[in-house]
Design a protein around this motif. Structure first.
Motif, PDB file in Angstrom:
ATOM      1  N   LEU A   1       8.139  39.395  61.996  1.00 25.26           N
ATOM      2  CA  LEU A   1       9.043  38.439  62.735  1.00 25.26           C
ATOM      3  C   LEU A   1       8.885  37.059  62.451  1.00 25.26           C
ATOM      4  CD1 LEU A   1       8.261  40.413  66.398  1.00 25.26           C
ATOM      5  CD2 LEU A   1      10.091  40.471  64.660  1.00 25.26           C
ATOM      6  N   GLY A   2       8.165  36.452  61.829  1.00 27.72           N
ATOM      7  CA  GLY A   2       7.936  35.235  61.320  1.00 27.72           C
ATOM      8  C   GLY A   2       6.563  34.758  61.201  1.00 27.72           C
ATOM      9  N   LEU A   3       5.607  35.472  60.754  1.00 29.95           N
ATOM     10  CA  LEU A   3       4.351  35.151  60.989  1.00 29.95           C
ATOM     11  C   LEU A   3       3.734  34.717  62.177  1.00 29.95           C
ATOM     12  CD1 LEU A   3       4.072  33.277  57.089  1.00 29.95           C
ATOM     13  CD2 LEU A   3       3.826  35.688  57.687  1.00 29.95           C
ATOM     14  N   ILE A   4       4.115  35.258  63.296  1.00 33.11           N
ATOM     15  CA  ILE A   4       3.961  34.897  64.556  1.00 33.11           C
ATOM     16  C   ILE A   4       2.252  34.573  65.018  1.00 33.11           C
ATOM     17  CG2 ILE A   4       4.161  35.283  67.004  1.00 33.11           C
ATOM     18  CD1 ILE A   4       6.943  36.244  66.469  1.00 33.11           C
ATOM     19  N   GLY A   5       1.681  35.835  64.601  1.00 31.18           N
ATOM     20  CA  GLY A   5       0.086  35.859  65.031  1.00 31.18           C
ATOM     21  C   GLY A   5      -0.466  34.750  64.242  1.00 31.18           C
ATOM     22  N   SER A   6      -0.301  34.735  62.937  1.00 27.61           N
ATOM     23  CA  SER A   6      -1.164  34.148  61.903  1.00 27.61           C
ATOM     24  C   SER A   6      -0.940  32.369  62.200  1.00 27.61           C
ATOM     25  CB  SER A   6      -0.881  34.247  60.384  1.00 27.61           C
ATOM     26  OG  SER A   6       0.247  34.320  59.963  1.00 27.61           O
ATOM     27  N   LYS A   7       0.440  32.282  62.466  1.00 29.41           N
ATOM     28  CA  LYS A   7       0.998  30.894  62.780  1.00 29.41           C
ATOM     29  C   LYS A   7       0.352  30.332  63.947  1.00 29.41           C
ATOM     30  CE  LYS A   7       5.073  27.903  62.897  1.00 29.41           C
ATOM     31  NZ  LYS A   7       4.247  26.890  63.693  1.00 29.41           N
ATOM     32  N   LYS A   8       0.321  31.254  64.972  1.00 28.51           N
ATOM     33  CA  LYS A   8      -0.381  30.725  66.377  1.00 28.51           C
ATOM     34  C   LYS A   8      -1.754  30.492  66.152  1.00 28.51           C
ATOM     35  CE  LYS A   8      -0.315  30.817  71.022  1.00 28.51           C
ATOM     36  NZ  LYS A   8       0.625  29.936  71.698  1.00 28.51           N
ATOM     37  N   TYR A   9      -2.542  31.376  65.568  1.00 29.74           N
ATOM     38  CA  TYR A   9      -3.960  31.158  64.979  1.00 29.74           C
ATOM     39  C   TYR A   9      -3.971  29.764  64.480  1.00 29.74           C
ATOM     40  CZ  TYR A   9      -8.525  30.992  64.044  1.00 29.74           C
ATOM     41  OH  TYR A   9     -10.070  30.743  63.774  1.00 29.74           O
ATOM     42  N   THR A  10      -3.400  29.617  63.367  1.00 26.01           N
ATOM     43  CA  THR A  10      -3.392  28.407  62.602  1.00 26.01           C
ATOM     44  C   THR A  10      -2.959  27.101  63.338  1.00 26.01           C
ATOM     45  OG1 THR A  10      -1.504  28.752  61.415  1.00 26.01           O
ATOM     46  CG2 THR A  10      -3.554  29.588  60.302  1.00 26.01           C
ATOM     47  N   ASP A  11      -2.113  27.214  64.319  1.00 30.26           N
ATOM     48  CA  ASP A  11      -1.598  26.148  65.110  1.00 30.26           C
ATOM     49  C   ASP A  11      -2.756  25.745  66.267  1.00 30.26           C
ATOM     50  OD1 ASP A  11       0.483  25.556  63.615  1.00 30.26           O
ATOM     51  OD2 ASP A  11       1.785  26.551  64.962  1.00 30.26           O
ATOM     52  N   TYR A  12      -3.477  26.796  66.666  1.00 31.07           N
ATOM     53  CA  TYR A  12      -4.422  26.798  67.826  1.00 31.07           C
ATOM     54  C   TYR A  12      -5.670  27.263  67.612  1.00 31.07           C
ATOM     55  CZ  TYR A  12      -0.105  25.368  70.077  1.00 31.07           C
ATOM     56  OH  TYR A  12       1.114  24.651  70.555  1.00 31.07           O
ATOM     57  N   PRO A  13      -6.482  27.082  66.256  1.00 26.91           N
ATOM     58  CA  PRO A  13      -7.701  27.712  65.991  1.00 26.91           C
ATOM     59  C   PRO A  13      -8.835  27.869  66.915  1.00 26.91           C
ATOM     60  CG  PRO A  13      -7.385  25.582  65.043  1.00 26.91           C
ATOM     61  CD  PRO A  13      -6.007  25.715  65.688  1.00 26.91           C
ATOM     62  N   THR A  14      -9.680  28.721  66.752  1.00 31.02           N
ATOM     63  CA  THR A  14     -10.596  28.703  67.438  1.00 31.02           C
ATOM     64  C   THR A  14     -11.797  27.947  66.781  1.00 31.02           C
ATOM     65  OG1 THR A  14     -11.354  30.975  66.720  1.00 31.02           O
ATOM     66  CG2 THR A  14     -10.175  31.056  68.643  1.00 31.02           C
TER      67      THR A  14
END
Length: 187
Positions: free
Chosen positions: A38-51
């Protein structure tokens, strides 16, 4: 294969490193993402808001569709141009167990792209497209389990060798228009 093989690979690597009796030099994160097509939703979210602070990340290994190693034992390894150390390392690991098709691109239609776009060296392990891609016929009896073990053994070797080195240097790769991720979902 898509993508229970990669998920199983991540879980197996986490199990291996948790039980290997070695204290590694670096910390490892074992992550699985959803929403890739759907557009790298999970990995993009993680790299935008990393832990964690992404500037401390040395590299990322992405395993997407690693369950269909063919008779030629050919593994596509993408992202080899994203760090100067990757090609010499992989060339030193070549065995009769696997043959490599090396691809320098850091951008491709999978989750490693999100990390590359944050200037993190990436490797992408992939056994290739097949006629069961995104179909119900992509089922467990078609997974090449001995082949998957060979790929995970390679991943362990790569991780162990890179763990002994200092943080990798990121290297930008040429981006061709056709390297830009595209997503097609079929039923």
């Amino acid at each position: 294969d898509d993508n229970a093989s990669g998920t199983a690979g991540v879980i197996e690597l986490a199990r291996y490193f948790a039980q290997n009796g070695v204290t590694e030099k670096h910390n490892f994160l074992f992550l699985c993402f959803s929403g890739e097509e759907l557009g790298l939703i999970g990995s993009k979210k993680y790299t935008d808001y990393p832990t964690i602070d992404l500037s401390t990340v040395s590299f990322m290994i992405n395993m997407d569709m690693i369950g269909r190693l063919n008779e030629e034992k050919r593994l596509v390894v993408g992202g080899v141009g994203t760090a100067p150390d990757f090609v010499p390392l992989l060339n030193g690991l070549k065995t009769d167990e696997l043959s490599f098709k090396l691809d320098s691109a850091g951008i491709g239609p999978s989750d490693h792209t999100s990390f590359y776009l944050k200037n993190i060296p990436v490797l992408f392990f992939f056994t290739g497209q097949h006629s069961d891609y995104h179909k119900p016929s992509d089922d467990v009896e078609k997974v090449n389990f001995p082949g998957q073990v060979k790929i995970l053994s390679l991943a362990v070797e790569v991780i162990e060798q890179l763990d002994a080195q200092p943080k990798l240097v990121f290297q930008e790769t040429k981006t061709k228009k056709e390297d830009t991720p595209s997503f097609k979902v079929t039923l």
